[in-house]
Scaffold this motif. Sequence first.
Motif, PDB file in Angstrom:
ATOM      1  N   ALA A 140     -35.692 -84.327 -31.898  1.00 20.51           N
ATOM      2  CA  ALA A 140     -35.936 -83.530 -32.958  1.00 20.51           C
ATOM      3  C   ALA A 140     -37.141 -82.395 -32.296  1.00 20.51           C
ATOM      4  N   GLY A 141     -37.269 -81.299 -32.583  1.00 22.40           N
ATOM      5  CA  GLY A 141     -38.034 -80.231 -32.087  1.00 22.40           C
ATOM      6  C   GLY A 141     -38.075 -79.811 -30.560  1.00 22.40           C
ATOM      7  N   LYS A 142     -37.148 -80.147 -29.848  1.00 23.39           N
ATOM      8  CA  LYS A 142     -36.855 -79.825 -28.648  1.00 23.39           C
ATOM      9  C   LYS A 142     -35.710 -78.948 -28.382  1.00 23.39           C
ATOM     10  N   SER A 143     -35.971 -78.160 -27.321  1.00 23.69           N
ATOM     11  CA  SER A 143     -34.846 -76.821 -27.105  1.00 23.69           C
ATOM     12  C   SER A 143     -34.285 -77.352 -25.677  1.00 23.69           C
ATOM     13  N   LYS A 154     -32.226 -77.544 -38.920  1.00 27.47           N
ATOM     14  CA  LYS A 154     -33.052 -78.389 -37.917  1.00 27.47           C
ATOM     15  C   LYS A 154     -32.669 -77.750 -36.613  1.00 27.47           C
ATOM     16  N   LEU A 155     -31.374 -77.527 -36.457  1.00 32.77           N
ATOM     17  CA  LEU A 155     -30.926 -77.106 -34.948  1.00 32.77           C
ATOM     18  C   LEU A 155     -30.468 -75.567 -35.063  1.00 32.77           C
ATOM     19  N   LEU A 156     -30.943 -74.830 -33.983  1.00 30.45           N
ATOM     20  CA  LEU A 156     -30.136 -73.531 -33.783  1.00 30.45           C
ATOM     21  C   LEU A 156     -29.387 -73.696 -32.712  1.00 30.45           C
ATOM     22  N   LEU A 157     -28.137 -73.394 -32.826  1.00 35.72           N
ATOM     23  CA  LEU A 157     -27.095 -73.176 -31.830  1.00 35.72           C
ATOM     24  C   LEU A 157     -26.870 -71.701 -31.395  1.00 35.72           C
ATOM     25  N   ALA A 158     -26.960 -71.347 -30.241  1.00 34.09           N
ATOM     26  CA  ALA A 158     -26.952 -69.920 -29.683  1.00 34.09           C
ATOM     27  C   ALA A 158     -26.015 -69.814 -28.687  1.00 34.09           C
ATOM     28  N   ASP A 159     -24.971 -68.882 -28.662  1.00 30.39           N
ATOM     29  CA  ASP A 159     -24.162 -68.751 -27.315  1.00 30.39           C
ATOM     30  C   ASP A 159     -24.291 -67.448 -26.813  1.00 30.39           C
ATOM     31  N   GLU A 160     -24.912 -67.624 -25.617  1.00 33.64           N
ATOM     32  CA  GLU A 160     -25.268 -66.213 -25.242  1.00 33.64           C
ATOM     33  C   GLU A 160     -26.155 -65.218 -26.172  1.00 33.64           C
ATOM     34  N   PRO A 161     -27.077 -65.500 -26.608  1.00 32.10           N
ATOM     35  CA  PRO A 161     -27.673 -64.693 -27.696  1.00 32.10           C
ATOM     36  C   PRO A 161     -28.132 -63.082 -27.035  1.00 32.10           C
ATOM     37  N   THR A 162     -28.498 -63.244 -25.683  1.00 33.88           N
ATOM     38  CA  THR A 162     -28.951 -61.984 -25.131  1.00 33.88           C
ATOM     39  C   THR A 162     -27.966 -61.381 -24.336  1.00 33.88           C
ATOM     40  N   GLY A 163     -26.626 -61.912 -24.336  1.00 33.63           N
ATOM     41  CA  GLY A 163     -25.600 -61.336 -23.615  1.00 33.63           C
ATOM     42  C   GLY A 163     -25.397 -59.983 -23.498  1.00 33.63           C
ATOM     43  N   ASN A 164     -25.435 -59.368 -24.863  1.00 32.48           N
ATOM     44  CA  ASN A 164     -25.083 -58.054 -25.144  1.00 32.48           C
ATOM     45  C   ASN A 164     -26.180 -57.226 -25.191  1.00 32.48           C
ATOM     46  N   LEU A 165     -27.600 -57.409 -24.515  1.00 35.87           N
ATOM     47  CA  LEU A 165     -28.461 -56.759 -24.763  1.00 35.87           C
ATOM     48  C   LEU A 165     -29.061 -56.211 -23.221  1.00 35.87           C
ATOM     49  N   ASP A 166     -29.735 -55.142 -23.195  1.00 37.34           N
ATOM     50  CA  ASP A 166     -30.304 -54.765 -22.087  1.00 37.34           C
ATOM     51  C   ASP A 166     -31.484 -55.880 -21.630  1.00 37.34           C
ATOM     52  N   GLU A 202     -37.515 -59.245 -25.296  1.00 34.15           N
ATOM     53  CA  GLU A 202     -38.064 -59.020 -26.931  1.00 34.15           C
ATOM     54  C   GLU A 202     -37.467 -60.115 -27.448  1.00 34.15           C
ATOM     55  N   VAL A 203     -36.018 -60.149 -27.639  1.00 34.55           N
ATOM     56  CA  VAL A 203     -35.485 -61.245 -28.411  1.00 34.55           C
ATOM     57  C   VAL A 203     -35.637 -62.695 -28.099  1.00 34.55           C
ATOM     58  N   VAL A 204     -35.845 -62.841 -26.778  1.00 40.26           N
ATOM     59  CA  VAL A 204     -36.276 -64.270 -26.498  1.00 40.26           C
ATOM     60  C   VAL A 204     -37.421 -64.614 -26.814  1.00 40.26           C
ATOM     61  N   ALA A 205     -38.573 -63.654 -26.591  1.00 38.99           N
ATOM     62  CA  ALA A 205     -39.982 -64.054 -27.235  1.00 38.99           C
ATOM     63  C   ALA A 205     -39.850 -64.488 -28.760  1.00 38.99           C
ATOM     64  N   MET A 206     -39.197 -63.471 -29.297  1.00 41.53           N
ATOM     65  CA  MET A 206     -38.953 -63.638 -30.706  1.00 41.53           C
ATOM     66  C   MET A 206     -38.393 -65.026 -31.165  1.00 41.53           C
ATOM     67  N   LEU A 207     -37.399 -65.360 -30.523  1.00 41.13           N
ATOM     68  CA  LEU A 207     -36.666 -66.548 -30.867  1.00 41.13           C
ATOM     69  C   LEU A 207     -37.616 -67.753 -30.674  1.00 41.13           C
ATOM     70  N   PHE A 208     -38.077 -67.756 -29.484  1.00 47.19           N
ATOM     71  CA  PHE A 208     -39.234 -69.057 -28.988  1.00 47.19           C
ATOM     72  C   PHE A 208     -40.288 -68.958 -30.103  1.00 47.19           C
ATOM     73  N   ARG A 209     -40.747 -67.896 -30.472  1.00 47.09           N
ATOM     74  CA  ARG A 209     -41.919 -67.913 -31.510  1.00 47.09           C
ATOM     75  C   ARG A 209     -41.401 -68.627 -33.042  1.00 47.09           C
ATOM     76  N   LEU A 210     -40.191 -68.257 -33.410  1.00 48.86           N
ATOM     77  CA  LEU A 210     -39.565 -68.670 -34.424  1.00 48.86           C
ATOM     78  C   LEU A 210     -39.284 -70.192 -34.434  1.00 48.86           C
ATOM     79  N   ILE A 211     -39.014 -70.589 -33.299  1.00 50.42           N
ATOM     80  CA  ILE A 211     -38.230 -72.060 -32.923  1.00 50.42           C
ATOM     81  C   ILE A 211     -39.530 -72.794 -33.201  1.00 50.42           C
ATOM     82  N   MET A 225     -38.152 -76.101 -35.064  1.00 46.71           N
ATOM     83  CA  MET A 225     -36.548 -76.431 -34.874  1.00 46.71           C
ATOM     84  C   MET A 225     -36.240 -76.875 -33.352  1.00 46.71           C
ATOM     85  N   SER A 226     -35.300 -77.600 -33.618  1.00 47.98           N
ATOM     86  CA  SER A 226     -34.485 -77.650 -31.980  1.00 47.98           C
ATOM     87  C   SER A 226     -33.606 -76.729 -31.623  1.00 47.98           C
TER      88      SER A 226
END
Length: 230
Positions: free
Chosen positions: A40-43, A169-181, A187-196, A201-202
């Motif tokens: 629980a709560g781990k990424s 409880k769990l966010l599953l992401a498949d290459e969430p930044t794979g399509n971004l410069d 920016e998306v990574v920073a936002m993602l971890f702030r939200l997690i 969440m895990s």
Amino acid sequence: MGKKIADSQPVLELRGIGRWYGEGAGRVNVLEGVDLTIPAGKSVAIVGPSGSGKSTLLHVAGLLDKADAGDVMVAGANVAKLDDDAVAGLRNANFGFVYQFHHLLREFTALENVFLPMTIGGRKPDVARAEGLLKAVGLGHRMGHYPTQMSGGEQQRVAVARALMNKPKLLLADEPTGNLDPHTADEVVAMLFRLIKDEGMSALIVTHNMELARRCDGVYRMDEGKLSRM
Ligand SMILES: Nc1ncnc2c1ncn2[C@@H]1O[C@H](COP(=O)(O)OP(=O)(O)O)[C@@H](O)[C@H]1O
Ligand SMILES: [Mg+2]
């Protein structure tokens, strides 16, 4: 709605997972003996070469695909023993998904894309939560915009807000930044971890982005269907 995972339980336990295609001499093993526990709560990040089985594992972990061998445990239940409705209920109650491509609906606004999944099953959407999530991903000024009016990074941030709508409880992401410069990806990574962190969440994230992997509590490598801790 399915049973929520208790805070004291691991969000997911995979034991000896095997997945293969074909039979007999033509059988191709895609996953072999995969063990993974997400507390629980781990990424957790999974890295590894293309074709090694990462997406297949994410589909099994996300209860979108069934393993051919091994056990998937969610909320104290072995999902192999549940019927399809119960599995879908567990998935909807506990899991949120983000993909490489955002899969937003073109004919709906950002706000509608975020709350629409909640209306599946006839439930009343929590529009205030959808607005709050869009503000949290920095899109408070874009709520009435359509996907085609937004940049790739903005679209992906809407997709993240959508994935969090049901308080997974769990966010599953498949290459969430794979399509971004690279800059937008950061920016998306920073936002993602702030939200997690904010949502407690895990996360289980398949990625080639080492900045993203580095921020996770655990990093695993997939190689020819075998998972090992890095
Ligand atoms: N439906 C299928 N039938 C046969 N082989 C498949 C099928 N789906 C995936 N595979 C194979 O499984 C392997 C792993 O694929 P995948 O999980 O998508 O890898 P990754 O996400 O690491 O790139 C690949 O060799 C792929 O060809
Ligand atoms: Mg993949």
